[in-house]
Scaffold this motif. Structure first.
Motif, PDB file in Angstrom:
ATOM      1  N   GLN A  77       0.836  -1.205   0.000  1.00 47.12           N
ATOM      2  CA  GLN A  77       0.000   0.000   0.000  1.00 47.12           C
ATOM      3  C   GLN A  77       0.872   1.256   0.000  1.00 47.12           C
ATOM      4  OE1 GLN A  77      -3.555  -0.083   0.060  1.00 47.12           O
ATOM      5  NE2 GLN A  77      -3.375   2.093  -0.412  1.00 47.12           N
ATOM      6  N   ASN A  96      -4.929  -9.897  -6.401  1.00 46.58           N
ATOM      7  CA  ASN A  96      -4.061 -11.076  -6.365  1.00 46.58           C
ATOM      8  C   ASN A  96      -4.495 -12.076  -7.435  1.00 46.58           C
ATOM      9  OD1 ASN A  96      -6.283 -12.388  -5.323  1.00 46.58           O
ATOM     10  ND2 ASN A  96      -5.469 -12.569  -3.239  1.00 46.58           N
ATOM     11  N   GLU A 100      -8.827 -11.117  -5.921  1.00 46.27           N
ATOM     12  CA  GLU A 100      -9.186 -10.347  -4.712  1.00 46.27           C
ATOM     13  C   GLU A 100      -8.412  -9.022  -4.704  1.00 46.27           C
ATOM     14  OE1 GLU A 100      -9.240 -10.919   0.159  1.00 46.27           O
ATOM     15  OE2 GLU A 100      -8.027 -12.243  -1.091  1.00 46.27           O
ATOM     16  N   PHE A 101      -9.111  -7.950  -4.355  1.00 48.49           N
ATOM     17  CA  PHE A 101      -8.463  -6.632  -4.310  1.00 48.49           C
ATOM     18  C   PHE A 101      -7.651  -6.538  -3.013  1.00 48.49           C
ATOM     19  CE2 PHE A 101     -12.188  -6.246  -6.944  1.00 48.49           C
ATOM     20  CZ  PHE A 101     -11.719  -5.545  -8.049  1.00 48.49           C
ATOM     21  N   ILE A 102      -6.333  -6.548  -3.140  1.00 48.28           N
ATOM     22  CA  ILE A 102      -5.498  -6.615  -1.928  1.00 48.28           C
ATOM     23  C   ILE A 102      -4.867  -5.262  -1.571  1.00 48.28           C
ATOM     24  CG2 ILE A 102      -5.007  -9.087  -2.026  1.00 48.28           C
ATOM     25  CD1 ILE A 102      -2.356  -8.386  -3.407  1.00 48.28           C
ATOM     26  N   ALA A 103      -4.932  -4.315  -2.460  1.00 49.38           N
ATOM     27  CA  ALA A 103      -4.476  -2.950  -2.139  1.00 49.38           C
ATOM     28  C   ALA A 103      -5.107  -2.009  -3.160  1.00 49.38           C
ATOM     29  CB  ALA A 103      -2.968  -2.842  -2.196  1.00 49.38           C
ATOM     30  N   HIS A 104      -5.552  -0.862  -2.684  1.00 51.58           N
ATOM     31  CA  HIS A 104      -6.146   0.113  -3.602  1.00 51.58           C
ATOM     32  C   HIS A 104      -6.120   1.495  -2.976  1.00 51.58           C
ATOM     33  CE1 HIS A 104      -9.933   0.746  -1.444  1.00 51.58           C
ATOM     34  NE2 HIS A 104      -9.910  -0.557  -1.166  1.00 51.58           N
ATOM     35  N   THR A 105      -6.489   2.485  -3.770  1.00 49.39           N
ATOM     36  CA  THR A 105      -6.438   3.866  -3.267  1.00 49.39           C
ATOM     37  C   THR A 105      -7.817   4.543  -3.302  1.00 49.39           C
ATOM     38  OG1 THR A 105      -5.915   4.665  -5.486  1.00 49.39           O
ATOM     39  CG2 THR A 105      -4.045   4.165  -4.049  1.00 49.39           C
ATOM     40  N   PHE A 106      -8.859   3.748  -3.431  1.00 44.55           N
ATOM     41  CA  PHE A 106     -10.202   4.336  -3.567  1.00 44.55           C
ATOM     42  C   PHE A 106     -10.760   4.834  -2.225  1.00 44.55           C
ATOM     43  CE2 PHE A 106     -10.138   1.304  -7.165  1.00 44.55           C
ATOM     44  CZ  PHE A 106     -10.335   2.217  -8.190  1.00 44.55           C
ATOM     45  N   VAL A 107     -11.416   5.970  -2.269  1.00 45.79           N
ATOM     46  CA  VAL A 107     -12.157   6.511  -1.133  1.00 45.79           C
ATOM     47  C   VAL A 107     -13.511   6.988  -1.688  1.00 45.79           C
ATOM     48  CG1 VAL A 107     -12.271   8.364   0.577  1.00 45.79           C
ATOM     49  CG2 VAL A 107     -10.080   7.274   0.097  1.00 45.79           C
ATOM     50  N   PRO A 108     -14.639   6.609  -1.114  1.00 46.77           N
ATOM     51  CA  PRO A 108     -14.850   5.872   0.146  1.00 46.77           C
ATOM     52  C   PRO A 108     -14.839   4.366  -0.025  1.00 46.77           C
ATOM     53  CG  PRO A 108     -16.951   6.608  -0.704  1.00 46.77           C
ATOM     54  CD  PRO A 108     -15.916   7.109  -1.664  1.00 46.77           C
ATOM     55  N   GLY A 109     -14.696   3.865  -1.256  1.00 45.70           N
ATOM     56  CA  GLY A 109     -14.651   2.421  -1.437  1.00 45.70           C
ATOM     57  C   GLY A 109     -14.397   2.087  -2.893  1.00 45.70           C
ATOM     58  N   ILE A 110     -14.221   0.812  -3.174  1.00 45.05           N
ATOM     59  CA  ILE A 110     -13.979   0.394  -4.563  1.00 45.05           C
ATOM     60  C   ILE A 110     -15.279   0.576  -5.346  1.00 45.05           C
ATOM     61  CG2 ILE A 110     -13.260  -1.500  -6.065  1.00 45.05           C
ATOM     62  CD1 ILE A 110     -11.872  -2.736  -3.584  1.00 45.05           C
TER      63      ILE A 110
ATOM     64  N   ARG B 186      -4.162  -0.423   5.557  1.00 52.10           N
ATOM     65  CA  ARG B 186      -3.969  -1.702   4.866  1.00 52.10           C
ATOM     66  C   ARG B 186      -3.415  -2.753   5.820  1.00 52.10           C
ATOM     67  NH1 ARG B 186      -6.789  -3.274   1.314  1.00 52.10           N
ATOM     68  NH2 ARG B 186      -6.588  -1.244   0.308  1.00 52.10           N
ATOM     69  N   TRP B 189      -6.347  -3.882   7.803  1.00 56.69           N
ATOM     70  CA  TRP B 189      -7.230  -4.628   6.893  1.00 56.69           C
ATOM     71  C   TRP B 189      -6.681  -6.035   6.674  1.00 56.69           C
ATOM     72  CZ3 TRP B 189      -6.329  -6.908   2.147  1.00 56.69           C
ATOM     73  CH2 TRP B 189      -7.427  -7.216   1.363  1.00 56.69           C
ATOM     74  N   GLU B 206     -16.160  -3.156   2.966  1.00 55.88           N
ATOM     75  CA  GLU B 206     -15.067  -2.263   3.367  1.00 55.88           C
ATOM     76  C   GLU B 206     -15.305  -0.858   2.847  1.00 55.88           C
ATOM     77  OE1 GLU B 206     -11.807  -4.435   1.069  1.00 55.88           O
ATOM     78  OE2 GLU B 206     -11.458  -2.351   0.479  1.00 55.88           O
ATOM     79  N   ALA B 207     -14.907   0.107   3.641  1.00 58.24           N
ATOM     80  CA  ALA B 207     -15.005   1.518   3.247  1.00 58.24           C
ATOM     81  C   ALA B 207     -13.760   2.231   3.757  1.00 58.24           C
ATOM     82  CB  ALA B 207     -16.254   2.152   3.842  1.00 58.24           C
ATOM     83  N   THR B 208     -13.377   3.269   3.049  1.00 61.69           N
ATOM     84  CA  THR B 208     -12.127   3.952   3.381  1.00 61.69           C
ATOM     85  C   THR B 208     -12.332   5.459   3.580  1.00 61.69           C
ATOM     86  OG1 THR B 208     -11.685   4.281   1.048  1.00 61.69           O
ATOM     87  CG2 THR B 208     -10.732   2.320   2.051  1.00 61.69           C
ATOM     88  N   GLN B 222     -19.453   6.270   3.447  1.00 56.91           N
ATOM     89  CA  GLN B 222     -18.803   5.092   4.039  1.00 56.91           C
ATOM     90  C   GLN B 222     -19.823   4.251   4.812  1.00 56.91           C
ATOM     91  OE1 GLN B 222     -17.521   8.122   3.894  1.00 56.91           O
ATOM     92  NE2 GLN B 222     -15.314   8.040   3.530  1.00 56.91           N
ATOM     93  N   ILE B 225     -22.061   2.348   2.402  1.00 53.51           N
ATOM     94  CA  ILE B 225     -21.363   1.195   1.795  1.00 53.51           C
ATOM     95  C   ILE B 225     -21.372   0.013   2.769  1.00 53.51           C
ATOM     96  CG2 ILE B 225     -19.069   0.327   1.131  1.00 53.51           C
ATOM     97  CD1 ILE B 225     -18.536   3.134  -0.084  1.00 53.51           C
TER      98      ILE B 225
END
Lengths: 243, 419
Positions: A77, A96, A100-110, B186, B189, B206-208, B222, B225
């Motif tokens: 990350q 992976n 499976e999404f193992i790291a991302h930069t989205f806010v508030p979510g994917i 992360r 998580w 999950e929410a960020t 968030q 979601i």
């Protein structure tokens, strides 16, 4: 001696025609250049952005191998967060080998669209993500795909803005050069037209057997002076008594 | 020819020369150890840096007033990084190269520490180690950077595993995660994911949020979601401001499930945000369950807690004025300052074991002599080449009558929540 007026109607016509011609020429050049420019800049810049994005995706993919195999996801990350600082990159995600999404930069979510896409595909795609904008997404496999994939989303809005700016700058340059060209053409035409007008006044005076008001033309050593002397010569032959 | 100025300069520097010559290393003189710190003293997470500093300084102050370690006092060179990676890297470079500190101590945060770790490797010839950062992330606990850091607290992996195990034990298997979009988030998580996998479960939603989010921010997106995932518990991996904002909006939007927070959250600051000026604070705070890596500072049966409370009351350390850029009212006691206090106590013990001729080269060896050391909290501390984390214990706390108390009965506490 009575001041003789310059009959400039003919010269004005020449002037107008030349100016119109110059405008038309610049117009045709400008239009064709603009169309070519828009196409070229758009194509080249878009290709360059996509190429850069692919390079970045590949760099992350190469750097991810060691992290995925030997270290934890916080390091991964941290790696992608640093690439997010590059202008134009709006999101990065890593899936992976099982998708499976193992790291991302989205806010508030994917975003849903990405959640429902095939994360193992590395095809370049255009995405419209609600609330985020329009993107060009490129992908790169990690360890030939057996360890997953990296995806980098470039902001199309920013790319379009860059393209517009590049085209705008070129058009601005063209307008400036064109304006200078037109002014220069007018000045040059004017420069040529004025002695011609004087010559005409001189010739008309000779034809009327008047004493021309601008005898200094005879002293010029250019074509106007030569013509003036020629007219004078003809006038002298026609009426030998004249001075 | 020697001028007056040259003579004066030589005169001022003279006392240093024998020490430098004797030790051959920077950061230590005949009368002081210089420790370097980069932490959050500004921004939404400043409470963490300030409280950690206060706890550590209470102990250092006590040692200094008692004559120091073999006549050497402990001095701290401190910089503010605002919990941002780039300033943390810049500060650390200054500390290592310009200030020439003896060691790095009391750093705060995963995104900052993970970016500083490569510096330690880059300048490994200087033998500067990072001691007891306030983060439970893995990068400073494993190779290639683990060799340059020593940790006291339990890891986020241990905290999240404990939370998941306890939730699953009381039948709450649908667990969602709300986390900070960075290395810290992360790390947590990944810990939740791994712990759930052991129970045959996956993260249900999950929410960020972005680092630096304030309590005034709206977390509606968030919450929505996570609501859609219908969780039975949410594990939050974030800072106190963001996690408090999330808990507030979640309750207001009808997501009534337990909200677990890791030790990094800064429990007292979170509680303050959720309680201040509210008559119905219990609506929000009754759903909190916070994991801690130190025991409760309310438990005065613990010797180190008594010592901590005594020193905090006696010295009441304040952050240097030049680092105070935003308002902050410190807590008399907090889990974070207690952790800082224990960090300092162990640091002093290690420095003491360096002997009369301390040098950075001897630090690692001194740390490895720490075996079954009693910090005064019940759990013994040990270090070794393959053991770079001193404590393993995780404690769970809930809010009762406006303060955090130890949670003993998970089933009873959350039996009717979200039912």
């Amino acid at each position: 001696m009575k001041e003789q007026e310059v009959p400039d109607i003919k010269v004005k016509k020449l002037f107008r025609k030349t100016t119109f011609g110059v405008f038309m020429l610049f117009g045709v050049i400008g239009l064709s250049t603009s169309i070519l420019n828009v196409y070229t800049v758009d194509t080249h810049l878009s290709e360059e952005y996509i190429s850069n994005s692919k390079g970045i995706a590949k760099t992350i993919a190469d750097a991810s191998v060691d992290i995925l195999l030997n270290r934890d996801l916080a390091a991964l990350q941290s790696l992608i967060d640093q690439f997010l600082e590059i202008q134009g990159i709006r999101y990065i995600y890593i899936a992976n080998e099982s998708g499976e999404f193992i790291a991302h930069t989205f806010v508030p979510g994917i975003p849903e669209e990405i959640l429902h896409s095939d994360p193992l595909s590395t095809e370049t795609v255009q995405r419209q993500l609600p609330g985020l904008g329009d993107f060009v997404e490129v992908g790169s496999p990690i360890l030939a795909g057996v360890a997953g994939t990296v995806h980098v989303g470039m902001d199309r809005g920013l790319i379009a803005l860059k393209i517009q700016r590049a085209i705008g700058q070129q058009m601005w340059l063209f307008v400036v050069v064109g304006a200078i060209g037109v002014v220069a053409a007018i000045w040059l035409v004017n420069l040529a037209a004025k002695p011609m007008a004087r010559l005409m006044v001189y010739a008309v005076a000779l034809a009327r057997n008047d004493e021309p008001a601008n005898p200094e033309l005879l002293d010029r050593d250019d074509e106007v002076g030569q013509l003036a002397r020629l007219f004078r010569h003809f006038a002298n032959q026609k009426s030998p008594g004249a001075s | 020819m020697l001028t007056r100025r040259t003579l004066l300069a030589f005169g001022l520097a003279a006392p240093w020369f024998p020490v430098r010559a004797a030790t051959g290393f920077g950061g230590v003189t005949e009368d002081e150890f210089l420790l370097g710190t980069s932490a959050a003293f500004s921004g939404p997470s400043r409470g963490l840096g300030i409280e950690l500093y206060r706890g550590a300084t209470a102990y250092f102050e006590h040692v200094n007033r008692a004559g120091g370690i073999g006549r050497r006092r402990i001095r701290q060179r401190i910089y503010d990084d605002g919990y941002q990676p780039d300033p943390a890297v810049k500060n650390s470079t200054t500390l290592m190269l310009d200030d020439d500190v003896f060691l790095l101590f009391g750093y705060v945060g995963t995104p900052t520490v993970t970016r500083v770790l490569p510096l330690l490797k880059k300048f490994q010839d200087r033998e500067i180690n990072l001691f007891f950062p306030f983060t439970g992330a893995a990068p400073q606990r494993e190779r290639p950077y683990g060799d340059f850091a020593f940790n006291l607290r339990a890891s986020y992996g241990q905290e999240t595993a404990g939370l998941v195990d306890n939730f699953v034990a009381v039948g709450r298997r649908r667990i969602a995660v709300f986390y900070q979009a960075d290395a810290y988030g992360r790390s947590g998580w990944a810990g939740v994911r791994k712990a759930l996998a052991r129970h045959g479960e996956r993260i249900v939603g999950e929410a960020t949020y972005r680092r630096g989010t304030q309590f005034t921010s709206v977390m509606r997106d968030q919450v929505n979601i996570l609501k859609a995932a219908n969780p039975e518990a949410v594990i939050c991996i974030g800072s106190y401001a963001a996690c408090a904002a999330f808990a507030r909006d979640a309750v207001d939007l009808g997501l009534n499930v337990p909200f677990a927070n890791l030790s990094f959250v800064g429990s007292e600051n979170m509680l303050k945000l959720l309680s201040e000026g509210r008559d119905d604070a219990e609506r929000y705070t009754s759903l909190l369950v916070n994991s801690q890596v130190v025991p409760s500072y309310e438990d005065v049966s613990i010797p180190a807690v008594r010592e901590y409370r005594d020193f905090m009351a006696r010295y009441n350390p304040a952050v240097p004025a030049e680092l105070v850029t935003e308002d902050y009212t410190p807590f008399p006691h907090s889990f974070v300052s207690l952790e800082g206090f224990l960090d300092a106590k162990l640091m002093v013990e290690i420095l003491r074991r360096l002997g009369d001729n301390p040098s950075r080269m001897g630090l690692e060896e001194a740390v490895f002599t720490i075996r079954d050391f009693d910090l005064g909290i019940g759990e013994r501390v040990s270090f070794g080449p393959d053991r770079r984390q001193g404590l393993q214990g995780v404690y769970y706390t809930v809010v009762d009558q406006g303060r955090f108390v130890t949670l003993d009965d998970w089933g009873g506490r959350f039996a009717n929540v979200g039912a």
